[in-house]
Design an enzyme around this catalytic site. Structure first.
Site, short mmCIF file in Angstrom:
data_model
loop_
_atom_site.label_atom_id
_atom_site.label_comp_id
_atom_site.label_asym_id
_atom_site.label_seq_id
_atom_site.Cartn_x
_atom_site.Cartn_y
_atom_site.Cartn_z
N LYS A 114 -12.45 10.70 2.70
CA LYS A 114 -11.56 9.67 2.42
C LYS A 114 -11.15 9.47 0.94
CE LYS A 114 -10.95 4.75 3.21
NZ LYS A 114 -11.56 3.89 2.81
N ASP A 132 -8.31 5.04 7.20
CA ASP A 132 -9.12 3.92 7.04
C ASP A 132 -9.11 3.09 8.30
OD1 ASP A 132 -6.89 2.55 6.94
OD2 ASP A 132 -7.27 1.32 5.19
#
Ligand code: SF4
Length: 203
Positions: A114, A132
Site C-alpha cells: 500500500k 485502504d
C-alpha cells in the site's frame, strides 16, 4: 468510467492530504501515516523535515532521538526502525534516491504494497491502485469487487479502472468515503453516483 467523472467533478480537491516537498519527504510521510491520520503526520513533519533533509540525516542521530521526533505519530519504535532501515537501503542500493518501481519500493524495510503504491502514484508512476479502508468499502458498495482481501480488490479494480486513472481513483473514493459514503451512515440522498450504486439506501 462515469463513476470517476462524477466523483472528480464532485471532489476537485481530492488529492493526497500529506504535505511534502521532495520524494524523500513523501516516502517518510507515507511511512509515518501507518495507523494514524494524515493530519497527525502533517503536524510532525514540518519540523522533522527541517532537521532531516537527506537519508544520512536519519542515521547520524541516535535512534532514540528519531523516535522522539516522530513520537506523536504513534508506533514510533517500529517506524523509526523502518525509516532507518529504508534510509540505509536508499544509500546503499539507490544512490540516496527514492526508487520509482513498485518491485523496488516494496524491498525497502517497512514499506508494504500500500505504501509503495501511494509513493509510486504520487511520483507519477502509478503501477497499482491503493486500497485502504475507504477504497475497500466503496469498491464493495459500488459492486466493483466482491472480495475482502486488499490484494484481490486491487486486482479487480485494475481490470475496470482505466490505467490513466489509477493514481486519482483511490483519492476520489477516499474523499467520497469521508464526505458522503460514511461506513455507518452513507448520505445516499446527497450522492452524485447514487443511480450507479447497487448499495444505495434509496432503493
Ligand atoms: S449511493 Fe450511498 S452507498 Fe452508494 S456510493 Fe453513494 S453514499 Fe455510498
Amino acid at each position: 468510467m462515469p463513476v470517476i467523472q462524477r466523483l472528480a467533478a464532485a471532489h476537485p480537491d481530492a488529492t493526497i492530504a500529506l504535505r511534502f516537498r521532495t520524494d524523500l519527504e513523501l516516502l517518510v510521510s507515507v511511512m509515518l501515516s501507518a495507523q494514524t491520520t494524515d493530519v497527525n503526520v502533517n503536524k510532525v513533519t514540518p519540523a522533522l523535515f527541517v532537521k532531516y533533509r537527506k537519508p544520512e540525516d536519519y542515521l547520524v542521530v541516535p535512534v532514540e532521538e528519531l523516535e522522539r521526533d516522530i513520537y506523536a505519530t504513534g508506533f514510533f519504535r517500529q517506524k523509526a526502525k523502518s525509516i532507518r532501515g529504508t534510509m540505509r537501503m536508499l544509500i546503499e542500493d539507490f544512490d540516496g534516491e527514492v526508487p520509482r518501481r513498485l518491485e523496488e519500493l516494496v524491498k525497502l524495510p517497512g514499506v508494504a504494497r500500500k505504501t509503495a503504491n501511494v509513493v509510486a502514484a504520487e511520483l507519477g508512476h502509478a503501477q497499482g491502485i491503493v486500497v485502504d479502508t475507504h477504497v475497500r468499502r466503496l469498491s464493495q458498495r459500488l459492486g466493483l469487487t466482491r472480495n475482502d482481501d486488499p490484494v484481490k480488490i486491487e486486482r479487480d479494480l485494475q481490470r475496470v479502472v482505466p490505467r490513466a486513472d489509477w493514481a486519482r481513483f483511490p483519492h476520489l473514493l477516499i474523499w467520497h468515503g469521508r464526505r458522503v459514503c460514511d461506513a455507518r451512515r452513507p448520505l445516499c440522498e446527497e450522492c452524485v453516483i447514487e443511480d450507479l450504486c447497487p448499495a444505495s439506501r434509496l432503493r
